[in-house]
Every structure is written in structure tokens, then in C-alpha cells.
Design a protein around this motif. Structure first.
Motif, PDB file in Angstrom:
ATOM      1  N   GLU A 129      10.925   3.969  -7.417  1.00 23.77           N
ATOM      2  CA  GLU A 129      10.957   3.235  -6.148  1.00 23.77           C
ATOM      3  C   GLU A 129      10.198   1.919  -6.273  1.00 23.77           C
ATOM      4  N   GLN A 130      10.533   0.980  -5.391  1.00 18.87           N
ATOM      5  CA  GLN A 130       9.751  -0.237  -5.259  1.00 18.87           C
ATOM      6  C   GLN A 130       8.669   0.025  -4.215  1.00 18.87           C
ATOM      7  N   VAL A 131       7.413  -0.125  -4.614  1.00 21.15           N
ATOM      8  CA  VAL A 131       6.300   0.160  -3.707  1.00 21.15           C
ATOM      9  C   VAL A 131       5.394  -1.055  -3.602  1.00 21.15           C
ATOM     10  N   GLU A 132       4.579  -1.057  -2.567  1.00 19.97           N
ATOM     11  CA  GLU A 132       3.493  -2.034  -2.458  1.00 19.97           C
ATOM     12  C   GLU A 132       2.245  -1.393  -3.053  1.00 19.97           C
ATOM     13  N   ALA A 133       1.391  -2.207  -3.693  1.00 25.60           N
ATOM     14  CA  ALA A 133       0.255  -1.640  -4.412  1.00 25.60           C
ATOM     15  C   ALA A 133      -1.000  -2.485  -4.239  1.00 25.60           C
ATOM     16  N   LEU A 134      -2.135  -1.791  -4.267  1.00 24.63           N
ATOM     17  CA  LEU A 134      -3.452  -2.429  -4.221  1.00 24.63           C
ATOM     18  C   LEU A 134      -4.375  -1.623  -5.125  1.00 24.63           C
ATOM     19  N   GLY A 135      -4.907  -2.272  -6.153  1.00 23.93           N
ATOM     20  CA  GLY A 135      -5.788  -1.568  -7.075  1.00 23.93           C
ATOM     21  C   GLY A 135      -5.361  -1.751  -8.513  1.00 23.93           C
ATOM     22  N   ASN A 136      -5.698  -0.801  -9.356  1.00 24.76           N
ATOM     23  CA  ASN A 136      -5.426  -0.872 -10.783  1.00 24.76           C
ATOM     24  C   ASN A 136      -4.019  -0.362 -11.083  1.00 24.76           C
ATOM     25  N   VAL A 137      -3.045  -1.269 -11.148  1.00 26.86           N
ATOM     26  CA  VAL A 137      -1.646  -0.872 -11.350  1.00 26.86           C
ATOM     27  C   VAL A 137      -1.423  -0.266 -12.734  1.00 26.86           C
ATOM     28  N   PHE A 138      -2.340  -0.506 -13.663  1.00 23.36           N
ATOM     29  CA  PHE A 138      -2.171   0.042 -15.012  1.00 23.36           C
ATOM     30  C   PHE A 138      -2.305   1.561 -15.029  1.00 23.36           C
ATOM     31  N   LEU A 139      -2.813   2.151 -13.940  1.00 25.74           N
ATOM     32  CA  LEU A 139      -2.878   3.608 -13.880  1.00 25.74           C
ATOM     33  C   LEU A 139      -1.491   4.224 -13.924  1.00 25.74           C
ATOM     34  N   LEU A 140      -0.490   3.480 -13.482  1.00 29.56           N
ATOM     35  CA  LEU A 140       0.886   3.980 -13.530  1.00 29.56           C
ATOM     36  C   LEU A 140       1.396   4.096 -14.965  1.00 29.56           C
ATOM     37  N   ASP A 141       0.746   3.399 -15.909  1.00 30.16           N
ATOM     38  CA  ASP A 141       1.180   3.419 -17.298  1.00 30.16           C
ATOM     39  C   ASP A 141       0.463   4.481 -18.120  1.00 30.16           C
ATOM     40  N   PHE A 142      -0.467   5.219 -17.495  1.00 33.46           N
ATOM     41  CA  PHE A 142      -1.181   6.247 -18.244  1.00 33.46           C
ATOM     42  C   PHE A 142      -0.192   7.332 -18.693  1.00 33.46           C
ATOM     43  N   PRO A 143      -0.377   7.856 -19.899  1.00 31.92           N
ATOM     44  CA  PRO A 143       0.582   8.854 -20.411  1.00 31.92           C
ATOM     45  C   PRO A 143       0.538  10.180 -19.670  1.00 31.92           C
ATOM     46  N   PHE A 157      -8.135  -6.100  -9.534  1.00 29.95           N
ATOM     47  CA  PHE A 157      -8.154  -4.784  -8.915  1.00 29.95           C
ATOM     48  C   PHE A 157      -8.106  -4.857  -7.383  1.00 29.95           C
ATOM     49  N   PHE A 158      -8.202  -6.060  -6.830  1.00 32.23           N
ATOM     50  CA  PHE A 158      -8.160  -6.212  -5.370  1.00 32.23           C
ATOM     51  C   PHE A 158      -6.960  -7.054  -4.936  1.00 32.23           C
ATOM     52  N   LYS A 159      -6.014  -7.234  -5.835  1.00 30.12           N
ATOM     53  CA  LYS A 159      -4.833  -8.041  -5.544  1.00 30.12           C
ATOM     54  C   LYS A 159      -3.732  -7.154  -4.961  1.00 30.12           C
ATOM     55  N   SER A 167      -1.486  -9.371   2.972  1.00 27.73           N
ATOM     56  CA  SER A 167      -2.067 -10.152   1.870  1.00 27.73           C
ATOM     57  C   SER A 167      -3.591 -10.089   1.883  1.00 27.73           C
ATOM     58  N   LEU A 168      -4.175  -9.769   3.052  1.00 21.77           N
ATOM     59  CA  LEU A 168      -5.632  -9.706   3.171  1.00 21.77           C
ATOM     60  C   LEU A 168      -6.167  -8.279   3.164  1.00 21.77           C
ATOM     61  N   SER A 169      -5.309  -7.300   2.921  1.00 22.80           N
ATOM     62  CA  SER A 169      -5.759  -5.908   2.909  1.00 22.80           C
ATOM     63  C   SER A 169      -6.808  -5.691   1.822  1.00 22.80           C
TER      64      SER A 169
END
Length: 324
Positions: A193-207, A181-183, A273-275
Motif C-alpha cells: 500500500e501507499q502510506v504516509e509515514a513519520l519516523g525511521n522509514v528504514f525500519l520497513l527494510d529490516f529483514p 527521523f522527523f520528516k 507537514s507539521l506533524s
């Protein structure tokens, strides 16, 4: 024997301090700031190559309600030399400090204008620690070159940084136990779009994902109605997504996070990378309740939130949404 060595180091500090004042370190200093003046600073010094030589992170136990750092012998020496700073510089008051496995935070108050540059004080402290490491046969150099200083100019800033320093071990514990969750991810697809992400990327898969968009013309009463509307959706399991630009959008997202609902925030700057998230965002990340995304690459300078950028961020939110 140890008392004699400590006394030798104190005498070295006294004899050699002037050498550092001739060429104060300016690599990371704020241009135009008076580093001889009366200010409050948060200081950070980092171990070379981020080696964990100062301590070990421990889990909460019967004696500690939160995660904590057990200092090594070198870590104890670092703490001791930090607390000796006022002996050499009576105009410096120590407000708070925190030893971490691979770095050290300290908040100091320079109580009056002086002829001693801040770099002189910190360089002397680092050098004393260097000699302690040398005696313990710890590979040198001990510290990364230079140090970081944050000038605290308000009571709110000071209070926030005091809490941040105190909370550092817990934050590190959360990051290690919820590392996914911190990666920072540089290439994630969201809304086409191609985005940069920090946190729980699985939220994008929620229905069910709903975009939060509120006009700037809403009254306070209308904003509260929107807050209640979206909060009811979020409590039913709908993920809220928004750049939170307008006052209404800010209130909705703030309320959703306070209720530990799941949200996707779209921001106007990417990540290094350290954000890492701060404040309430940190705890939301640890719970898996937050995803930060940006369609833009990271920039070190402050970005200007133009109308075009606002349109882009809102359009991305609408593209990610799966429900109204």
C-alpha cells in the motif's frame, strides 16, 4: 533612556487595553467556552513567517545540561512583558513559560471570573512586544495574527504541558540533529500500500518484522506471556509492527518501546507537514527506533475507529510482517 521607554510602553498598555476588549479575537477560540472565567491555559504566539528573531538555540554546555535558547534583545523584551502581565491583571498567575527562536509558550492561570476576555490580555502583551520590535528596527509585523490557546482541564494535562514547555528546546535540538527521523513522507510503500509515514522509514527494510496481534479475550496472565514472547523477539533484532488496538497489543508495544526496541506503529490518521510525535514517541523517533505509518490521509476531525478500519490496519501489519 530604556527605563523611560519601558514606562511609556506600560502607560500605553494601561491606556489602550480597553480597545482590545471590545472585539475579542474569536478566530481560534473554542465555541461556547467562557473566556472570562476561571481556567488554566497554555498560550502560544508565533513570529510572523517563523523568523528566528527571539533567540538562538544553543547546544548543552557546562552551564546547561540540555539544549537551551539564548534570547536576543527582542526575546528579552518579550519575556519581560510576559512577566509584567500580572501587574496589569492581578487575577492572572503565570505558571511557566518558554521562549523559542520563532515562538513563545506560556501557561497561565486565570484565578477568578473577570470582565477581561483572554484575548484582551494576550493582545495587549503582543502589542507591547510589537512596539519593542519597532524600536529595534525589526521588520513588522512581529507576530502571526491571533494566538493559540489550549484549555487545561485536569492536573495530568497541566503536568504534561508544564513538562512539554520546559522540554521544548531539547525537542527542537533533537529534531534539528535527527531531521530525517522527523520528516513527514506522504508516499511510502508498505505492505503493498501507499502510506504516509513519520519516523525511521528504514525500519520497513529490516529483514525480520513480526506483526503483533493479540485477541481481546486474553487474560492478564496470557497478555504478560505475549509481552515476554514479543519482547524476546524484539531484543534479538526483530522489528515489531502493530496498530496496537487490543489491550494485549498495547501492552506489547508499550513494553517494546520502554526497552528501546524498534517498532512500527500503524495509526488511523495521516500526518500534516507539521506533524510531530509526542511524549515517548518523540524520544523513540530521535533514536531511530520508531516509524509511524497510516494508510489514510490526514483529517482534522477525530476519526471513529470502526471494525472495518481495525481489519484494515491489522491486515496492513500482517502484510508488512516478514516472520511470525
Amino acid at each position: 533612556m530604556n527605563d523611560n521607554r519601558d514606562e511609556q510602553r506600560r502607560q500605553w498598555w494601561k491606556r489602550n487595553e480597553g480597545k482590545y476588549q471590545k472585539k475579542p479575537s474569536m478566530n481560534r477560540r473554542k465555541a461556547g467556552h467562557d473566556y472570562y472565567g476561571h481556567y488554566v491555559y497554555m498560550i502560544t504566539v508565533v513570529v510572523a513567517s517563523r523568523r528566528n528573531v527571539l533567540g538562538t538555540l544553543r547546544s548543552p554546555d557546562e552551564s546547561h545540561s540540555m539544549a537551551w535558547v539564548s534570547a536576543t534583545a527582542l526575546g528579552e523584551a518579550v519575556k519581560r512583558y510576559w512577566h509584567e502581565i500580572p501587574l496589569h491583571h492581578p487575577h492572572v498567575k503565570l505558571l511557566r513559560s518558554q521562549l523559542m527562536p520563532d515562538h513563545f509558550h506560556g501557561i497561565i492561570h486565570v484565578t477568578k471570573k473577570t470582565e477581561v476576555h483572554l484575548s484582551t490580555i494576550i493582545s495587549s502583551f503582543k502589542k507591547a512586544c510589537h512596539f519593542a520590535a519597532q524600536e529595534m528596527n525589526i521588520p513588522l509585523p512581529l507576530w502571526e495574527k491571533d494566538y493559540n490557546d489550549l484549555i487545561l482541564t485536569s492536573r495530568d494535562q497541566l503536568s504534561n504541558m508544564m513538562n512539554y514547555v520546559h522540554d521544548n528546546p531539547r525537542r527542537l535540538w533533537e529534531k534539528r540533529n535527527h531531521s530525517d527521523f522527523f520528516k513527514v513522507r506522504k508516499t511510502v510503500e508498505a505492505g503493498g500500500e501507499q502510506v504516509e509515514a513519520l519516523g525511521n522509514v528504514f525500519l520497513l527494510d529490516f529483514p525480520l518484522i513480526a506483526a503483533v496481534q493479540c485477541s481481546r479475550k486474553l487474560t492478564e496472565e496470557q497478555i504478560q506471556e505475549r509481552v515476554e514472547h514479543f519482547l524476546a523477539m524484539a531484543r534479538r533484532g526483530v522489528v515489531l509492527v502493530s496498530p496496537a488496538i487490543s489491550p494485549g497489543e498495547k501492552e506489547v508495544m508499550k513494553a517494546a518501546q520502554a526497552a528501546h526496541c524498534k517498532v512500527i506503529k500503524i495509526v488511523d490518521n495521516g500526518f500534516t507537514s507539521l506533524s510531530k510525535p509526542s511524549g515517548e514517541d518523540f524520544d523513540a523517533c530521535a533514536r531511530g527506533d520508531l516509524l509511524l505509518i497510516s494508510p489514510f490521509k490526514h483529517q482534522n476531525r477525530n476519526t471513529c475507529l470502526t471494525q472495518q478500519i481495525c481489519y484494515h490496519l491489522n491486515a496492513l501489519a500482517a502484510a508488512i510482517a516478514t516472520t511470525e
